[in-house]
Design a protein around this motif. Structure first.
Motif, mmCIF file in Angstrom:
data_model
loop_
_atom_site.group_PDB
_atom_site.id
_atom_site.type_symbol
_atom_site.label_atom_id
_atom_site.label_comp_id
_atom_site.label_asym_id
_atom_site.label_seq_id
_atom_site.Cartn_x
_atom_site.Cartn_y
_atom_site.Cartn_z
ATOM 1 N N ARG A 188 0.779 -1.229 0.000
ATOM 2 C CA ARG A 188 0.000 0.000 0.000
ATOM 3 C C ARG A 188 0.813 1.283 0.000
ATOM 4 N NH1 ARG A 188 -3.284 0.169 5.625
ATOM 5 N NH2 ARG A 188 -2.616 2.188 6.408
ATOM 6 N N GLY A 189 2.130 1.194 0.179
ATOM 7 C CA GLY A 189 2.942 2.402 0.192
ATOM 8 C C GLY A 189 3.028 3.076 -1.170
ATOM 9 N N ASP A 190 3.489 4.305 -1.181
ATOM 10 C CA ASP A 190 3.733 5.046 -2.417
ATOM 11 C C ASP A 190 5.203 4.848 -2.792
ATOM 12 O OD1 ASP A 190 4.302 6.844 -4.377
ATOM 13 O OD2 ASP A 190 3.511 8.598 -3.320
ATOM 14 N N TYR A 191 5.438 4.061 -3.847
ATOM 15 C CA TYR A 191 6.804 3.690 -4.196
ATOM 16 C C TYR A 191 7.455 4.657 -5.184
ATOM 17 C CZ TYR A 191 6.168 -0.568 -1.571
ATOM 18 O OH TYR A 191 5.948 -1.455 -0.541
ATOM 19 N N SER A 192 6.793 5.782 -5.465
ATOM 20 C CA SER A 192 7.453 6.750 -6.337
ATOM 21 C C SER A 192 7.772 8.032 -5.566
ATOM 22 C CB SER A 192 6.572 7.053 -7.542
ATOM 23 O OG SER A 192 5.412 7.745 -7.143
ATOM 24 N N ARG A 193 6.793 8.568 -4.886
ATOM 25 C CA ARG A 193 6.988 9.783 -4.089
ATOM 26 C C ARG A 193 7.708 10.869 -4.868
ATOM 27 N NH1 ARG A 193 8.194 8.223 2.138
ATOM 28 N NH2 ARG A 193 6.719 6.518 2.260
ATOM 29 N N GLY A 194 7.260 11.065 -6.058
ATOM 30 C CA GLY A 194 7.843 12.129 -6.871
ATOM 31 C C GLY A 194 9.335 11.953 -7.071
ATOM 32 N N GLY A 195 9.790 10.700 -7.164
ATOM 33 C CA GLY A 195 11.202 10.447 -7.446
ATOM 34 C C GLY A 195 12.083 10.380 -6.214
ATOM 35 N N ALA A 196 11.485 10.472 -5.016
ATOM 36 C CA ALA A 196 12.307 10.501 -3.801
ATOM 37 C C ALA A 196 12.753 9.107 -3.350
ATOM 38 C CB ALA A 196 11.560 11.192 -2.671
ATOM 39 N N VAL A 197 12.204 8.059 -3.973
ATOM 40 C CA VAL A 197 12.608 6.708 -3.593
ATOM 41 C C VAL A 197 13.814 6.288 -4.435
ATOM 42 C CG1 VAL A 197 11.877 4.300 -3.424
ATOM 43 C CG2 VAL A 197 10.246 6.125 -2.922
ATOM 44 N N LEU A 198 14.867 5.875 -3.780
ATOM 45 C CA LEU A 198 16.104 5.538 -4.479
ATOM 46 C C LEU A 198 16.080 4.102 -4.998
ATOM 47 C CD1 LEU A 198 18.639 7.204 -1.993
ATOM 48 C CD2 LEU A 198 17.570 8.183 -4.042
ATOM 49 N N ALA A 199 17.100 3.752 -5.774
ATOM 50 C CA ALA A 199 17.178 2.420 -6.381
ATOM 51 C C ALA A 199 17.226 1.315 -5.332
ATOM 52 C CB ALA A 199 18.404 2.329 -7.282
ATOM 53 N N ASP A 200 17.747 1.622 -4.151
ATOM 54 C CA ASP A 200 17.796 0.591 -3.106
ATOM 55 C C ASP A 200 16.515 0.602 -2.261
ATOM 56 O OD1 ASP A 200 18.073 2.863 -1.536
ATOM 57 O OD2 ASP A 200 19.963 2.262 -0.615
ATOM 58 N N TYR A 201 15.515 1.309 -2.737
ATOM 59 C CA TYR A 201 14.189 1.399 -2.104
ATOM 60 C C TYR A 201 14.141 2.292 -0.870
ATOM 61 C CZ TYR A 201 12.065 -1.931 -5.250
ATOM 62 O OH TYR A 201 11.582 -2.531 -6.361
ATOM 63 N N THR A 202 15.246 2.926 -0.515
ATOM 64 C CA THR A 202 15.187 3.820 0.636
ATOM 65 C C THR A 202 14.682 5.191 0.192
ATOM 66 O OG1 THR A 202 17.480 4.597 0.410
ATOM 67 C CG2 THR A 202 17.109 2.606 1.725
ATOM 68 N N CYS A 203 14.181 5.936 1.143
ATOM 69 C CA CYS A 203 13.642 7.267 0.855
ATOM 70 C C CYS A 203 13.813 8.107 2.116
ATOM 71 C CB CYS A 203 12.163 7.163 0.464
ATOM 72 S SG CYS A 203 11.100 6.464 1.737
ATOM 73 N N PRO A 204 13.645 9.407 2.022
ATOM 74 C CA PRO A 204 13.713 10.209 3.249
ATOM 75 C C PRO A 204 12.481 9.929 4.120
ATOM 76 C CG PRO A 204 13.772 11.608 1.256
ATOM 77 C CD PRO A 204 13.373 10.236 0.831
ATOM 78 N N GLN A 205 12.664 9.930 5.427
ATOM 79 C CA GLN A 205 11.491 9.866 6.316
ATOM 80 C C GLN A 205 10.860 11.250 6.283
ATOM 81 O OE1 GLN A 205 12.152 10.035 10.549
ATOM 82 N NE2 GLN A 205 10.170 9.122 11.049
ATOM 83 N N ASP A 206 9.661 11.317 5.763
ATOM 84 C CA ASP A 206 9.015 12.623 5.637
ATOM 85 C C ASP A 206 8.352 12.975 6.977
ATOM 86 O OD1 ASP A 206 7.986 14.937 4.683
ATOM 87 O OD2 ASP A 206 6.627 14.005 3.223
ATOM 88 N N TRP A 207 9.192 13.335 7.948
ATOM 89 C CA TRP A 207 8.693 13.509 9.316
ATOM 90 C C TRP A 207 7.661 14.628 9.410
ATOM 91 C CZ3 TRP A 207 8.353 16.490 13.790
ATOM 92 C CH2 TRP A 207 8.144 15.766 14.977
#
Ligand code: PHE
Ligand code: FE
Length: 283
Positions: free
Chosen positions: A14-33
């Motif tokens: 159910r997650g958003d796996y694109s986030r406007g390009g913020a998801v990296l190739a290793d699947y990590t992304c910034p925690q949008d606190w």
């Protein structure tokens, strides 16, 4: 993108796996606190409060000891702040991910002592039960155990072994070991049985079921037995595997699994909860 995910079910994650390009190739992304709402923080606070109250006598010592290291309990912790303590303790760090990720990137993160933590939190109406891991399960359930040096080493070795298992086509079998240790493991302490698995420790109902109930079968952890055993993702576990110490777990999983994977190819699966001849189910 809806990747085939590790620990997969038949639904897309159910997650958003694109986030406007913020998801990296290793699947990590910034925690949008900043995007957590007051209601999100309140959900975390209430989950934490309810869960911490039932730990005594049910959670293992290592977990109880490390829990305060998560820091704040009245709101969702900032991952970078938590990482200062975790990295100092065991060299691990947590990285944000949009949700469940595929097998190989998952193993690769673990092999590099990076633990993927889903950053979104469940909705209030999912308070008691959620099918996919959210930030509460991942942080509260998993991260305290990564403060234990021996367990932390085990998880890294698991990741390294996972990359190999993936190449050998044995990723799914090895996933069962993760399930029955990291997610649903029980440990025999001098003062009795306790939970160390995150799926148990973050669940309001399963803690008592796993540790105290007469219903589930409890078996000593055995690699072949465990990796032959299917598991349930939508009910309490019908069987658990018990270790005596994290050192025992580390040593047991240290040898090369290649011959084991060969045996598993010809061995039949065992349904969850089923006992084989000679097993008492009362480890
Ligand atoms: N020893 C395992 C192998 O050779 C790797 C492993 C370590 C797997 C720890 C799981 C846990 O494949
Ligand atoms: Fe988990």
């Amino acid at each position: 993108v809806t990747p085939a995910v590790y620990g997969a079910s038949d639904r897309p994650p159910r997650g958003d796996y694109s986030r406007g390009g913020a998801v990296l190739a290793d699947y990590t992304c910034p925690q949008d606190w900043a995007s957590y709402t007051p209601a999100d923080h309140d959900t975390y606070r209430r989950l934490y409060e309810r869960q911490v109250a039932q730990l005594p006598g049910l959670a293992c010592d290592a977990f109880i000891k490390a829990l305060p290291s998560l820091g704040v309990k009245d709101r969702i912790p900032r991952f970078d702040e938590l990482n200062e303590r975790l990295h100092r303790a065991t060299g691990w760090e947590i990285v944000a991910v949009p949700g469940l990720i595929p097998e190989l990137p998952f193993f690769t993160l673990l092999a590099n002592r990076k633990f993927p933590v889903t950053d979104w939190i469940r909705k209030p109406e999912e308070f008691d039960y959620i099918v996919e891991p959210d930030v509460f399960h991942d942080l509260f359930g998993h991260v305290p155990m990564l403060f234990d040096p021996t367990f932390a080493d085990y998880v890294q070795r698991y990741g390294q072994g996972g990359i190999k298992a993936h190449d050998l086509g044995a990723g799914e079998k090895l996933a069962r070991l993760y399930w029955y240790t990291v997610e649903f493991g029980l440990i025999r302490q001098p003062d009795g049985l306790r939970a160390y698995g995150a799926g148990i420790l973050s669940s309001v109902g399963e803690l008592k079921h796993a540790v105290l109930s007469d219903e589930p079968r409890r078996l000593p952890l055995d690699l072949l037995r465990t990796m032959r055993t299917r598991y349930k993702i939508d009910t309490y576990q019908a069987n658990y595997f018990v270790i005596d110490s994290f050192k025992q777990l580390f040593d047991l999983t240290e040898p090369d699994f290649t011959p084991l994977y060969e045996s598993l190819e010809v061995a039949t699966d065992i349904e969850a909860g089923v006992l084989l001849p000679g097993e008492s189910g009362k480890a």
